[in-house]
Design an enzyme around this catalytic site. Structure first.
Site, mmCIF file in Angstrom:
data_model
loop_
_atom_site.group_PDB
_atom_site.id
_atom_site.type_symbol
_atom_site.label_atom_id
_atom_site.label_comp_id
_atom_site.label_asym_id
_atom_site.label_seq_id
_atom_site.Cartn_x
_atom_site.Cartn_y
_atom_site.Cartn_z
ATOM 1 C CG ASN A 10 -2.221 1.156 0.966
ATOM 2 O OD1 ASN A 10 -1.985 1.554 0.414
ATOM 3 N ND2 ASN A 10 -2.561 1.586 2.475
ATOM 4 C CE LYS A 12 -0.306 3.008 4.649
ATOM 5 N NZ LYS A 12 -0.117 3.055 6.100
ATOM 6 C CG HIS A 95 -5.230 1.902 5.340
ATOM 7 N ND1 HIS A 95 -5.787 3.227 6.346
ATOM 8 C CD2 HIS A 95 -4.491 0.716 5.262
ATOM 9 C CE1 HIS A 95 -3.741 2.274 6.333
ATOM 10 N NE2 HIS A 95 -3.711 1.526 6.343
ATOM 11 C CD GLU A 97 -2.353 5.223 7.051
ATOM 12 O OE1 GLU A 97 -2.693 5.037 5.685
ATOM 13 O OE2 GLU A 97 -2.062 4.950 7.594
ATOM 14 C CD GLU A 167 -3.416 -2.241 7.362
ATOM 15 O OE1 GLU A 167 -2.377 -2.770 6.522
ATOM 16 O OE2 GLU A 167 -4.338 -1.884 6.674
ATOM 17 N N GLY A 173 2.707 1.815 11.118
ATOM 18 C CA GLY A 173 3.744 3.304 10.447
ATOM 19 C C GLY A 173 4.715 3.725 11.891
ATOM 20 C CB SER A 213 5.679 -2.099 12.278
ATOM 21 O OG SER A 213 5.292 -0.313 12.362
#
Ligand code: 13P
Length: 249
Positions: A10, A12, A95, A97, A167, A173, A213
């Site tokens: 991904n 992003k 996702h 985010e 996730e 991250g 990660s």
């Protein structure tokens, strides 16, 4: 049951156009003949350029979002018709985010999931709990809720084109990875919940990726778990030298 490893990157909101094309070229070359399943989630504006590079390769091209509706008066949106028109085969949806930065609801995610599947695309559906939810012992409950809400109305036949990416938001991250045991426990729970929502066959066949990660150093242990079938990788997917070693495990 042995399931093919599905390794997805991904990207992003990263890369320039030149970097996106160069990275895709490197991946096509280095993954040629490799037998796991591969996907890259590319920023909208570079999808067309990257589509020319990955055409005919073993890499699936994915968008990182899509509109919930058909073409029409929806300023700023990108439809599944447009994505298919340029060779996109898959959409990453739900996702964290988008859930937490943009405020996407499970209701909206469900509309997008159904739209993408009805249009013949594959879906990589992301679910996962926040740190506070994990600390409150609610990780399973959160995942169960997201699964039932986001998959509402999705048929058993359509589930063949759905991948789940677990996730945990606190691991994205941050350099913090769930331990292989913790990740396995929730993956197992997710598979069991899919069996409840559908049946054992769907649960046995569905690919459940881990994301958060993941890198070459921790991927072998994670992928060795019986219910972890792949990875959805952010940071480490931005360079062939950090992504390919995970792809060939
Ligand atoms: P990182 O691999 O950078 O933690 O990102 C994971 C992720 O969110 C993939 O969708």
């Amino acid at each position: 049951m042995a399931r093919t490893h599905y390794i997805a990157g991904n990207w992003k909101m990263n890369t320039s156009k030149a970097e996106a094309v160069a990275l895709a070229k490197d991946l096509v070359e280095q993954l040629k003949g490799k037998t796991n399943k591969y996907m890259i989630g590319v920023p909208f504006v570079y999808l067309d350029a990257v589509a020319q590079v990955v055409k005919g390769s073993n890499i699936i091209l994915a968008a990182q979002d899509c509109a919930a509706t058909a073409n029409g008066a929806h300023t700023g949106e990108v439809s599944t018709e447009m994505l298919k028109d340029i060779g996109v085969q898959c959409v990453i949806l739900g996702h964290s985010e988008r859930r937490h930065e943009i405020g996407e609801s499970d209701e909206l995610i469900n509309k997008k999931v159904r739209r993408a599947l009805n249009e013949g695309l594959e879906v990589d559906l992301c679910i996962g709990e926040l740190l506070a939810e994990r600390e409150a012992g609610e990780a399973e409950q959160v995942c169960a809720f997201q699964l039932s809400a986001d998959l509402a109305g999705v048929t058993e036949e359509q589930m063949k084109r759905v991948t789940i990416a677990y996730e945990p938001v606190w691991a994205i991250g941050t350099g913090k990875t769930a331990t292989p045991e913790d990740a396995e426990a929730i993956h197992k729970f997710i598979r069991g919940y899919i069996a409840k929502l559908y049946n054992q066959k769907v649960a046995d066949e569905i690919i459940i990726q881990y994301g958060g990660s993941m890198k070459a150093s921790n991927a072998p242990e994670l992928l060795a778990q019986p219910d972890i079938d792949g990875g959805l990788i952010g940071g480490a997917s931005l360079k062939a030298e950090t992504f390919v070693p995970i792809c060939v495990l």
